[in-house]
Motif scaffolding. Structure first.
Motif, mmCIF file in Angstrom:
data_model
loop_
_atom_site.group_PDB
_atom_site.id
_atom_site.type_symbol
_atom_site.label_atom_id
_atom_site.label_comp_id
_atom_site.label_asym_id
_atom_site.label_seq_id
_atom_site.Cartn_x
_atom_site.Cartn_y
_atom_site.Cartn_z
ATOM 1 N N ILE A 163 2.463 7.449 2.715
ATOM 2 C CA ILE A 163 2.124 8.848 2.989
ATOM 3 C C ILE A 163 1.570 8.993 4.395
ATOM 4 O O ILE A 163 1.956 9.878 5.156
ATOM 5 N N TRP A 164 0.638 8.086 4.749
ATOM 6 C CA TRP A 164 0.073 8.120 6.099
ATOM 7 C C TRP A 164 1.159 7.910 7.153
ATOM 8 O O TRP A 164 1.129 8.526 8.226
ATOM 9 N N SER A 165 2.099 7.035 6.855
ATOM 10 C CA SER A 165 3.196 6.769 7.788
ATOM 11 C C SER A 165 3.991 8.041 8.055
ATOM 12 O O SER A 165 4.362 8.342 9.199
ATOM 13 N N PHE A 166 4.254 8.792 6.992
ATOM 14 C CA PHE A 166 4.990 10.046 7.132
ATOM 15 C C PHE A 166 4.214 11.033 8.000
ATOM 16 O O PHE A 166 4.770 11.650 8.920
ATOM 17 N N SER B 96 0.848 -1.191 0.000
ATOM 18 C CA SER B 96 0.000 0.000 0.000
ATOM 19 C C SER B 96 0.886 1.244 0.000
ATOM 20 O O SER B 96 1.469 1.601 1.027
ATOM 21 N N TYR B 97 0.971 1.908 -1.159
ATOM 22 C CA TYR B 97 1.782 3.114 -1.248
ATOM 23 C C TYR B 97 1.123 4.289 -0.534
ATOM 24 O O TYR B 97 1.810 5.206 -0.069
ATOM 25 N N SER C 290 2.833 1.087 10.973
ATOM 26 C CA SER C 290 3.122 1.578 9.621
ATOM 27 C C SER C 290 3.721 0.473 8.758
ATOM 28 O O SER C 290 3.401 0.370 7.561
ATOM 29 N N ARG C 291 4.568 -0.340 9.356
ATOM 30 C CA ARG C 291 5.116 -1.482 8.610
ATOM 31 C C ARG C 291 3.996 -2.449 8.223
ATOM 32 O O ARG C 291 3.914 -2.910 7.082
ATOM 33 N N SER D 34 5.451 -3.340 4.261
ATOM 34 C CA SER D 34 6.884 -3.261 4.015
ATOM 35 C C SER D 34 7.579 -2.553 5.167
ATOM 36 O O SER D 34 6.995 -1.676 5.816
ATOM 37 N N ILE D 35 8.826 -2.900 5.404
ATOM 38 C CA ILE D 35 9.619 -2.207 6.417
ATOM 39 C C ILE D 35 9.804 -0.750 6.038
ATOM 40 O O ILE D 35 10.080 0.104 6.894
ATOM 41 N N LEU D 36 9.618 -0.431 4.757
ATOM 42 C CA LEU D 36 9.733 0.954 4.300
ATOM 43 C C LEU D 36 8.717 1.850 5.007
ATOM 44 O O LEU D 36 9.001 3.026 5.267
#
Length: 248
Positions: free
Chosen positions: A82-85, A77-78, A218-219, A224-226
């Motif tokens: 954004i939400w993670s940021f 989920s790209y 967020s992971r 992803s770990i990203l």
């Protein structure tokens, strides 16, 4: 069943909670001491070194299958990147507001004490301050987020999760993450003396535990770990901005 560890390490370890505990002990204890020494000497070069060691641990111990299992893969989920940021950035400002409300500009305020290590001159031109901020922000958004997330939310979390499940693993890696950060704030070196700030340390540790849970969330949501790296990078960006521009 496919094994996550490289063939050499399978002679000594299974990929389980014991391996996770081993990693915490060999990385976190030296790191704790290195940061304390850095706070006393103002030489932070070895802190960067331990971050590099943390970052390479998954590639040293894990094969391709293991690396994928800990989240070194393309995001599912790209939008959650954004939400993670945004989540990481928001938490950093909330933590600033809490510190300012409780402790103002004293060294009991976590951002004030951490900001001491930046050595920002009292009289500094706006352009020089901007350049210094950019340098510190880029460094803070790269080294510790990559190193700590690959380590805590990556290899440590996954080794505990294989034995105990994701919920308990997240509690354990978040607890380890929060306790290691007492060396950054809590056990402080002020006026050539060491002091443990009991209540501020508790608040700081609880905050680090909660933000660590957000990193794992967020992971999980991004696949992803990203996701956790970006959330952590945004948190560091917000913290550094607060230190440079919002503290009195």
């Amino acid at each position: 069943m496919e094994n996550e560890l490289r063939s050499f390490w399978r002679k000594f370890f299974d990929f389980n909670w014991k391996f996770g505990l081993f990693l915490i002990l060999i990385i976190c204890i030296p790191r704790f001491m290195i940061v304390l020494i850095a706070n006393e000497t103002a030489n932070y070069s070895y802190v960067g070194f331990i971050m590099i060691i943390s970052a390479i641990a998954p590639f040293l111990f894990l094969n391709k299958y293991g690396q994928k299992k800990i989240g070194i893969t393309k995001p599912k989920s790209y939008s959650w990147l954004i939400w993670s940021f945004l989540i990481g950035l928001a938490f950093s400002f909330l933590l600033y507001l809490l510190g300012d409300l409780l402790y103002k500009s004293t060294f009991e305020n976590w951002y004030v004490y951490i900001g001491k290590s930046y050595n920002i001159p009292t009289e500094i031109k706006a352009n020089d301050k901007r350049i210094m901020f950019i340098i510190m922000a880029i460094t803070g958004m790269i080294f510790s987020p990559i190193g700590e997330e690959l380590f805590f939310r990556g290899i440590v979390h996954s080794s505990f999760a294989k034995s105990l499940g994701n919920v308990k693993a997240s509690i354990i890696d978040s607890l380890a993450f929060s306790l290691i950060h007492i060396s950054h704030f809590g056990l402080v070196f002020i006026n050539n003396d060491w002091k443990l700030l009991t209540i501020p340390t508790f608040i700081w540790c609880l905050s680090m535990f909660l933000v660590s849970i957000l990193f794992y969330f967020s992971r999980k949501k991004s696949g992803s770990i990203l996701g956790s790296i970006i959330c952590h990078s945004a948190f560091n960006l917000g913290m550094i901005y607060c230190i440079f521009y919002l503290l009195n």
